[in-house]
Design an enzyme around this catalytic site. Sequence first.
Site, PDB file in Angstrom:
ATOM      1  N   GLU A  26       8.237  86.055  -8.659  1.00 22.34           N
ATOM      2  CA  GLU A  26       8.837  84.721  -8.671  1.00 22.34           C
ATOM      3  C   GLU A  26       8.606  83.998  -9.986  1.00 22.34           C
ATOM      4  O   GLU A  26       9.510  83.319 -10.493  1.00 22.34           O
ATOM      5  CB  GLU A  26       8.274  83.898  -7.513  1.00 22.34           C
ATOM      6  CG  GLU A  26       9.061  82.621  -7.205  1.00 22.34           C
ATOM      7  CD  GLU A  26       8.653  81.411  -8.041  1.00 22.34           C
ATOM      8  OE1 GLU A  26       9.377  80.406  -8.033  1.00 22.34           O
ATOM      9  OE2 GLU A  26       7.606  81.482  -8.722  1.00 22.34           O
ATOM     10  N   HIS A  64       0.943  74.803 -12.913  1.00 24.31           N
ATOM     11  CA  HIS A  64       0.895  75.715 -14.062  1.00 24.31           C
ATOM     12  C   HIS A  64      -0.196  75.326 -15.055  1.00 24.31           C
ATOM     13  O   HIS A  64      -0.175  75.752 -16.217  1.00 24.31           O
ATOM     14  CB  HIS A  64       2.256  75.830 -14.766  1.00 24.31           C
ATOM     15  CG  HIS A  64       3.220  76.678 -14.023  1.00 24.31           C
ATOM     16  ND1 HIS A  64       4.306  77.291 -14.625  1.00 24.31           N
ATOM     17  CD2 HIS A  64       3.269  77.050 -12.714  1.00 24.31           C
ATOM     18  CE1 HIS A  64       4.976  77.987 -13.718  1.00 24.31           C
ATOM     19  NE2 HIS A  64       4.364  77.842 -12.545  1.00 24.31           N
TER      20      HIS A  64
END
Length: 348
Positions: free
Chosen positions: A224, A324
């Site tokens: 992903e 992230h």
Amino acid sequence: MKHKKYLNYAVDTLEKLVNIPSPSGFTENAMKFMKKEAEQMGYAAKIEHTGCLVVDVPGESKSEDILCLAAHVDTLGAMVSAVKPSGFLKFSPVGGYTMQSIEGEYCKIHSRSTGKVYTGTVLTTAPSVHVYDDARTQERIEKNMEIRLDEKVFSAEDVKKLGIGAGDYVSFEPRFEHTKSGFIKSRHLDDKASAAVLWGVLKYMSDKKLKPNQHVKMMLTGFEEVGYGAGWLPEGVTKILAVDMGAVGEDLTGDEYHVSICAKDSAGPYNYAMTNQLIKLAQENELAYAVDVFPHYSSDVAVAIKGGNAVAGALIGQGVHASHGMERTHEEGLYNTMMLVMAYIGLK
């Protein structure tokens, strides 16, 4: 919390899962771990030719339509691109992140040729203010970053003798912590937190001997973060609900305590009827939820549709701050996400 036992299971599973290195394309061990967990609950599970893990969950309905509940276990990471004459490693990112977010991070280097794992640290090429004039101002970009190995090496040849070279995966240390105030701090909550939430739902159904209101395929994908995780879907799937993460920040209404329901992201709007149903279920079950638009985000739903699968799709997930980067969520966000998944498949 009505189902605290299953939230606790999800958090325990999450801690184990984030400590299994799995940058995109290097997810076999994570998939095997989750497969074993599902099989211990009595479910049929298979790692498919794509590397995805699919768990079959028969439903009460006789309809041939199948719902895919999807999360991903692949994470951000890197790959060795070259060995410098100094014995330091150049690397290429796997997934999208800023170099600032990994500067100073401990990492592991996974040798393809020997299977051995070595440790190191991600640094800039000007890592000390005592030595380099531009230590503070040097641009944090790929060409200015390197990995310092925790081995006595002085040349590229020394590194080669260790079995380290271009193409070897690099994983970042997660640094998992579960605080007394209910926060969960760790790298890789995107999206291992949601994988753990889905397994919490599985555990609940297994313990209570319940079936969902429809045939469900729970699927964990492994690509992903690089954009093609759910390009393949199990045969018969007509709907996909991606359980990923809710971005938290400026111009967004969600936070770490809510389940985010995404109406639109960078790939476009999600299915109108599915999204409306999720909002209605959140309201009826008095869950803390937020509806948001994520401008810098895409999920496995878009990949599935672009891959030619004729499916309707929606997206939910617990809010994750600093995605992230050094990520954080909260027990309440995980719980609200788990409860919304349960409501969507007809569980009480």
